[in-house]
Motif scaffolding. Structure first.
Motif, mmCIF file in Angstrom:
data_model
loop_
_atom_site.group_PDB
_atom_site.id
_atom_site.type_symbol
_atom_site.label_atom_id
_atom_site.label_comp_id
_atom_site.label_asym_id
_atom_site.label_seq_id
_atom_site.Cartn_x
_atom_site.Cartn_y
_atom_site.Cartn_z
ATOM 1 N N ASN A 67 0.837 -1.188 0.000
ATOM 2 C CA ASN A 67 0.000 0.000 0.000
ATOM 3 C C ASN A 67 0.878 1.246 0.000
ATOM 4 O O ASN A 67 1.861 1.333 0.740
ATOM 5 N N LEU A 68 0.540 2.216 -0.846
ATOM 6 C CA LEU A 68 1.359 3.418 -0.982
ATOM 7 C C LEU A 68 1.448 4.194 0.324
ATOM 8 O O LEU A 68 2.498 4.781 0.631
ATOM 9 N N ASP A 69 0.396 4.195 1.104
ATOM 10 C CA ASP A 69 0.415 4.877 2.402
ATOM 11 C C ASP A 69 1.516 4.293 3.284
ATOM 12 O O ASP A 69 2.258 5.023 3.957
ATOM 13 N N SER A 112 5.205 6.060 4.582
ATOM 14 C CA SER A 112 5.539 6.144 6.008
ATOM 15 C C SER A 112 6.868 5.481 6.324
ATOM 16 O O SER A 112 7.505 5.811 7.330
ATOM 17 N N GLU A 113 7.308 4.556 5.449
ATOM 18 C CA GLU A 113 8.532 3.805 5.724
ATOM 19 C C GLU A 113 9.782 4.424 5.109
ATOM 20 O O GLU A 113 10.882 4.275 5.629
ATOM 21 N N ARG A 114 9.635 5.131 3.985
ATOM 22 C CA ARG A 114 10.834 5.672 3.326
ATOM 23 C C ARG A 114 10.458 6.840 2.421
ATOM 24 O O ARG A 114 9.280 7.069 2.125
ATOM 25 N N ASN A 115 11.482 7.570 2.004
ATOM 26 C CA ASN A 115 11.287 8.658 1.050
ATOM 27 C C ASN A 115 11.286 8.085 -0.365
ATOM 28 O O ASN A 115 12.167 7.297 -0.718
ATOM 29 N N LEU A 116 10.324 8.471 -1.150
ATOM 30 C CA LEU A 116 10.262 8.027 -2.533
ATOM 31 C C LEU A 116 11.201 8.863 -3.398
ATOM 32 O O LEU A 116 11.325 10.075 -3.201
ATOM 33 N N ARG A 117 11.870 8.232 -4.348
ATOM 34 C CA ARG A 117 12.688 8.960 -5.305
ATOM 35 C C ARG A 117 11.783 9.705 -6.284
ATOM 36 O O ARG A 117 10.630 9.309 -6.501
ATOM 37 N N THR A 118 12.314 10.754 -6.884
ATOM 38 C CA THR A 118 11.515 11.557 -7.813
ATOM 39 C C THR A 118 10.953 10.704 -8.938
ATOM 40 O O THR A 118 9.783 10.837 -9.319
ATOM 41 N N MET A 178 3.190 12.425 -1.411
ATOM 42 C CA MET A 178 4.405 11.673 -1.719
ATOM 43 C C MET A 178 5.645 12.559 -1.607
ATOM 44 O O MET A 178 6.714 12.099 -1.193
ATOM 45 N N ILE A 179 5.508 13.822 -1.963
ATOM 46 C CA ILE A 179 6.647 14.737 -1.951
ATOM 47 C C ILE A 179 6.916 15.302 -0.557
ATOM 48 O O ILE A 179 8.064 15.380 -0.116
#
Length: 312
Positions: A73-75, A79-85, A182-183
């Motif tokens: 799940n994206l949520d 919460s677990e890590r930073n998404l890359r661009t 996300m950002i």
């Protein structure tokens, strides 16, 4: 749960015994939308309806079985890590593709009405839009104090939804706030006051703290406009993200080319003129020496004036 060995997600819509006829009619309308959407949707970015069953019990139970979407799940991912661009853009583009399919391929258009990170799964390759529970085909009817739409996630629902006005542009707003989340990793409801008005200054400050990319900042600004007519369509979001990704890819390629310059040439400069000069020369070389001979000579003169070394 499984259906003939196939992992599945079960969604029950229950109509309790004794429900007034007016409310039963609204439930049936919702069920009709759910079935038509499930049967008609054959897009890789939407979950797939496998089976429907009408059960009798303490009232009516309408059971929908969907194929389990791949990934997490994206949520939870946010919460677990930073998404890359590139991940942020990939997820946003795929969900926009799924929404564009619903909005453009069907008349009247299908609308999800609850685009949030909690309704998206992602496995690193495929982003899947989940939970069609709030999805509708027809425009919701205001009946006294209740709507046919479900209660939406605070911060992700477009302002007009509170007035019972739902359109494809409402999904664009939800996707814009999902992109924002996300950002920034900040729950979007904090950007709204108790009158459900978006504090745009607070929103912009958070976005600029999360990214310096002006195209992404501008895209979020457009997607979260208060006026639905000012928001881009889902297809326009797809096109914009593809443009942004191509720009980023071009920047990476240029940086890689500059990195191949000898260190004695690169040492000491701190402005991008060398990159621009090399890039322009490469473009000119591709066009042919005879056509661009004067341009290259002019560049050499300019380079000398700026005390720069022209590669090659």
């Amino acid at each position: 749960r499984t259906l003939e060995g196939e992992p599945c997600y079960i969604k029950d819509i229950i109509i309790p015994a004794g429900t007034p006829d007016t409310q039963v009619a609204k439930h049936y309308r919702r069920l009709a939308d759910q079935l038509q959407i499930g049967i008609s949707s054959t897009h890789p970015n939407h979950m797939e309806l496998l089976d429907y069953e009408h059960l009798e019990g303490a009232g009516e139970i309408h059971r929908f079985r969907y194929r389990t979407a791949p990934g997490n799940n994206l949520d939870d991912i946010i919460s677990e890590r930073n998404l890359r661009t590139e991940e942020v853009l990939d997820i946003t583009e795929q969900i926009a593709e799924g929404l564009a399919y619903w909005h453009d391929e069907f008349s009247p258009p299908f609308k999800h009405n609850d685009v949030t990170p909690g309704n998206v799964n992602y496995d690193g390759e495929t982003a899947t839009l989940l939970d069609h529970d709030s999805a509708t085909i027809t425009v919701p009817i205001i009946d006294g104090t209740s709507f046919t739409t479900r209660v939406l996630t605070p911060g992700f629902g477009a302002p007009e939804v509170a007035a019972g006005e739902v359109s494809p542009a409402s999904d664009t707003f939800g996707l814009g706030m999902t992109l924002t989340y996300m950002i920034t990793k900040e729950v979007p409801k904090r950007f709204f006051d108790h009158y459900n008005r978006l504090d745009r200054k607070k929103l912009q400050a958070a976005i600029r703290n999360g990214t310096t990319n002006p195209e992404i900042i501008n895209l979020i600004e457009r997607m979260t406009q208060a006026d639905p007519a000012q928001r881009p369509s889902a297809k326009e979001v797809v096109n914009t993200i593809q443009y942004i990704r191509n720009r980023i890819a071009g920047d990476v390629e240029l940086e890689a080319k500059v990195a191949t310059l000898p260190t004695d040439i690169r040492e000491g400069w701190n402005i991008p003129t060398v990159e621009a000069t090399q890039y322009i020369q490469e473009i000119c070389d591709k066009n042919g020496p005879s056509r661009d001979e004067k341009k290259i000579e002019k560049l050499r003169e300019l380079s000398k004036n700026f005390n720069l070394v022209f590669a090659g």
